[in-house]
Design an enzyme around this catalytic site. Structure first.
Site, PDB file in Angstrom:
ATOM      1  N   HIS A  69     -10.014   3.283  -0.806  1.00  0.00           N
ATOM      2  CA  HIS A  69     -10.212   2.816   0.562  1.00  0.00           C
ATOM      3  C   HIS A  69     -11.058   1.553   0.492  1.00  0.00           C
ATOM      4  O   HIS A  69     -12.118   1.449   1.094  1.00  0.00           O
ATOM      5  CB  HIS A  69     -10.876   3.901   1.415  1.00  0.00           C
ATOM      6  CG  HIS A  69     -10.098   4.189   2.664  1.00  0.00           C
ATOM      7  ND1 HIS A  69     -10.689   4.466   3.870  1.00  0.00           N
ATOM      8  CD2 HIS A  69      -8.759   4.221   2.906  1.00  0.00           C
ATOM      9  CE1 HIS A  69      -9.755   4.676   4.788  1.00  0.00           C
ATOM     10  NE2 HIS A  69      -8.578   4.534   4.220  1.00  0.00           N
ATOM     11  N   HIS A 110       0.821  -1.209   0.000  1.00  0.00           N
ATOM     12  CA  HIS A 110       0.000   0.000   0.000  1.00  0.00           C
ATOM     13  C   HIS A 110       0.854   1.257   0.000  1.00  0.00           C
ATOM     14  O   HIS A 110       0.497   2.251  -0.632  1.00  0.00           O
ATOM     15  CB  HIS A 110      -0.916  -0.013   1.227  1.00  0.00           C
ATOM     16  CG  HIS A 110      -1.928   1.081   1.248  1.00  0.00           C
ATOM     17  ND1 HIS A 110      -3.035   1.085   0.427  1.00  0.00           N
ATOM     18  CD2 HIS A 110      -2.009   2.209   1.990  1.00  0.00           C
ATOM     19  CE1 HIS A 110      -3.754   2.170   0.670  1.00  0.00           C
ATOM     20  NE2 HIS A 110      -3.146   2.869   1.610  1.00  0.00           N
ATOM     21  N   TYR A 123       4.458   0.399  -3.099  1.00  0.00           N
ATOM     22  CA  TYR A 123       4.234   0.045  -4.504  1.00  0.00           C
ATOM     23  C   TYR A 123       5.343  -0.871  -5.028  1.00  0.00           C
ATOM     24  O   TYR A 123       5.787  -0.755  -6.166  1.00  0.00           O
ATOM     25  CB  TYR A 123       4.151   1.301  -5.375  1.00  0.00           C
ATOM     26  CG  TYR A 123       2.947   2.178  -5.122  1.00  0.00           C
ATOM     27  CD1 TYR A 123       1.998   1.854  -4.173  1.00  0.00           C
ATOM     28  CD2 TYR A 123       2.774   3.369  -5.834  1.00  0.00           C
ATOM     29  CE1 TYR A 123       0.898   2.664  -3.944  1.00  0.00           C
ATOM     30  CE2 TYR A 123       1.665   4.186  -5.614  1.00  0.00           C
ATOM     31  CZ  TYR A 123       0.740   3.825  -4.663  1.00  0.00           C
ATOM     32  OH  TYR A 123      -0.347   4.617  -4.427  1.00  0.00           O
TER      33      TYR A 123
END
Length: 737
Positions: free
Chosen positions: A91, A45, A48
């Site tokens: 999210h 998260h 990357y």
């Protein structure tokens, strides 16, 4: 002192090789707090690590780009001394576990990304993906997630005071266990008022502002970097809790404090909280950051350094001020009733040094955390995951009018009024075109410039071909903006995919990025930033590959051209022509999904050169005031575009085509825009100048939508019945359980 065991390393979602790299970078074994810090910063998260290698392929520059990827938001120059900052974030995992707070804090997080740059947020959009509402097993849960997510977005945006001006919402079985909540935000400021997330100036104070730190959100970044299991539903403590009223105060305080000139760097505490904001600010500036836990405002007692560093409590910012000017900053934040306290100092060590009452509990090179995370070239030398056949079954319509009614009453294609009526899309009085059109438009006060925004994705297309599907998404985003008369200039992306450790999933990601790079280069819309969300799968079942594009365009402020026919007696023209279709390129359409309950073949064929010419033609037509209405033909094809345009005024269409009726009405070939006009000759003259077809296909009439081909009737539906189906279906589907 906690002993670091293999079990603890695994629990932090670190591999043994990654742990060995940590030991090598530190020259020693990490402490438990240091292990937690590495685990969040090296999570998928935050780092990357599976996508960085391929994201470098994307175009990121143009003469308008002031800030590309690498900061909290991308920035482009819109002229007259003004600039806009915009970005999209996901999210997804939190919104499955706790839909209301997961979605609400998604809005809060992206808003902070905008105003930490110094821009005032003026618009939000959302791209939502849910499981089907009529799913026999999961339908009730899917409906609860929809209601929770929409409620969370509405709560946060409405209370904060930012208009939610548009978006999209799609229902597919692949999202049953993993909904997607992608939120786009845009803000405006003067070019000279940009702030960056850098800890500059050795000796300058590091100041914590905003809400107090609690235990909510601990390991939120790590949770977002793993697949869902049966235990995932119990991870509510990993979901942050938001307070939009406090964030509104934080916005005003930050913008006011920025005007004092005392702030030299600022960053929001998003994923990984205090950890990411401190080490990233230091890494960008090549400096060190040192602070002591005892000064961090805390709302819970007994919090450990590990918990404080990994908390993702909302509405917090970290800033660096000029030494000696702290009181100027404090006065502003205290005026707004917010905590503001010096917790540390900028150093020349290049280290993140964390103390607890003077005792060092973590000391790590900032670059090791922010820039030296593992970089993986994961295997992708297999075909992208897909099980759909290339050829579809034999089929015949049972009635084209009934097919059209079924399409426009489906969850994907019906009006999303039930959703957007919960949003305040007019707050701040900048909205010229809100939800329900091809693109949203907000004006920039004190200028004659407006910003058009489009948010698009298509998981079905990308499942059939990640590369071609992604190119079609870029083309549609650009076409949506062009349809309202705006010139597309830049984009932000949200890449939602499954587990990258599976080569067939990694192949989807790589193909999608390469298709995006090709299309964005061709349409001159650089990517200025974005978000990658991987591990979107539950119990091994991955979502459709779901890239979402947020595109912005520039236009002169004026009365917007909308999609609905305005009055009877106007000519109807199809800029771009009828297009062509065969069975293979029909298999990903809404018709096949909703009517035939199937999926096959390839996405529609895209000729990017022709698409670009169609876009140039429609922009000129709209800017010259020749289109009374304009609507791009996309999901559901020409039939659905006609029904969506015939909101109060009907239309009579007579076509001339060899295509079978289902293809003619419902194929989704790109590069087509439906307009009504008083001046067919002028429209066709402009189209011809761009090398584009623009046949006159009909006329607006009173109360009916009538379509024939070579004088043979295909369907006839009343405007009122179509409108009733479109407007009421989503509410009915949600509450049918």
């Amino acid at each position: 002192m906690v002993a670091i065991t293999p079990e603890i390393i695994t629990a932090h979602q670190l591999t043994s090789a990654e742990y060995e790299k940590i030991v090598s970078l530190l020259g020693r074994e990490p402490s438990y707090t240091e292990l937690g810090i590495f685990s969040v910063m090296w999570s998928e998260h935050c780092s990357y690590k599976s996508s960085r290698l391929h994201l470098k392929k994307l175009p990121t520059r143009s003469k308008l780009v002031l800030q590309g990827p690498g900061e909290n938001a991308g920035i482009i120059d819109i002229g007259d001394g003004w600039a806009i900052a915009f970005k999209i974030e996901s999210h997804n995992h939190p919104s499955f576990i706790e839909p209301f707070q997961g979605a609400a804090t998604g809005v809060g997080g992206i808003l902070r990304d905008i105003f930490t740059m110094g821009a005032r947020p003026i618009a939000v959009m959302d791209a939502l993906r849910f499981g089907p509402l009529d799913d026999p097993r999961h339908g009730a849960r899917n409906a609860r997630i929809v209601e929770g997510v929409v409620g969370g977005i509405a709560h946060y945006g409405n209370c904060f005071g930012v208009p939610t001006v548009g978006g999209e919402c799609v229902f597919e079985a692949s999202y049953n266990g993993n909904p997607l909540v992608n939120v786009f935000a845009l803000g405006v400021f003067r070019k000279g008022e940009v702030f960056y997330g850098k800890a500059v100036g050795v000796g300058n104070p590091v100041i914590y502002v905003g809400a107090k730190t609690g235990r909510d959100g601990i390991h939120g970044a790590s949770m977002a970097s793993a697949e869902f299991t049966e235990e995932s539903k119990q991870k509510r403590p990993n979901v942050q809790v938001g307070d939009p009223f406090l964030e509104k105060l934080l916005l005003e305080a930050c913008l006011e404090a920025m005007k004092t000139g005392a702030i030299v760097g600022i960053q929001d505490m998003g994923a990984a909280g205090l950890t990411s904001s401190s080490c990233e600010m230091g890494s960008r500036a090549g400096t060190g950051v040192e602070f002591d836990m005892q000064y961090v405002p805390q709302r819970e007692t007994g919090m450990t350094p590990y918990e404080v560093m990994l908390s993702e409590s909302q509405e917090r910012m970290l800033l660096v001020a000029e030494k000696g000017r702290e009181d100027e900053v404090f006065r502003v934040f205290h005026k707004w009733g917010l905590d503001a306290v010096t917790i540390g100092v900028v150093t020349d060590s290049g280290m993140l040094c964390v103390k607890d009452h003077g005792v060092v509990v973590a000391e790590i090179p900032n670059r090791a955390l922010a820039d030296e995370a593992p970089l993986y070239d994961r295997p992708h030398n297999v075909p992208p995951l897909r099980t759909a056949p290339m050829d579809g079954p034999e089929f015949a319509s049972k009635g084209l009018a009934g097919d059209l009614e079924a399409l426009i009453s489906s969850a994907d294609l019906c009006s999303k009024r039930w959703i957007w009526e919960q949003y305040d899309y007019m707050v701040r009085t900048n909205t010229l075109a809100g939800p329900g059109g091809d693109a949203a438009i907000v004006r920039i006060k004190e200028t004659d410039t407006s910003i058009a925004m489009s948010l698009d994705g298509n998981g079905r297309y990308c499942y059939l071909s990640p590369r071609e599907g992604t190119k079609l998404i870029i083309a549609e985003c650009c076409r949506n903006l062009s349809t309202v008369g705006a010139l597309p200039v830049a984009a932000t992306n949200n890449l939602n995919f499954g587990n990258p450790e599976r080569p067939e999933i990694m192949a989807q990601l790589v193909e999608s990025i390469e298709g995006m790079a090709e299309a964005c280069s061709f349409f001159e819309t650089p990517i200025t930033g974005g978000n990658v969300s991987l591990y979107n799968e539950t119990l091994g079942d991955a979502i459709f590959p779901s890239p979402v594009i947020g595109m912005v365009g520039l236009m002169k402020t004026g009365t917007p051209t909308t999609i609905n026919f305005k009055q009877a007696g106007r000519a109807v023209v199809l800029v771009g022509g009828l297009g062509t279709c065969d069975s293979v390129h029909f298999g990903g359409t809404q018709y096949v999904k909703q009517i035939l309950k199937n999926l096959w073949g390839m996405p529609p064929l895209l000729d990017m050169d022709y698409e670009k010419r169609v876009q140039a033609a429609i922009r000129q037509i709209v800017v010259e005031g020749l289109a009374e209405s304009a609507h791009d033909v996309s999901d559901g094809g020409l039939g659905v575009a006609l029904a969506e345009s015939a909101q109060t005024v009907g239309v009579q269409i007579d076509l001339d085509s060899d295509l079978r009726p289902e293809f003619l009405l419902f194929h989704e070939g790109p590069s087509r825009i439906l307009i009504s006009t008083e001046d067919v000759a002028a429209v066709q003259r402009i189209a011809a100048a761009h090398g584009v077809e623009a046949p006159r296909i009909g006329v607006t009439i009173g109360e009916w939508v009538e379509v024939s081909n070579r004088n043979s009737s295909l369907l006839r539906c009343s405007v009122s019945s179509l409108r009733e189906l479109r407007e009421t279906s989503l509410g009915r589907l949600l509450h049918a359980r």
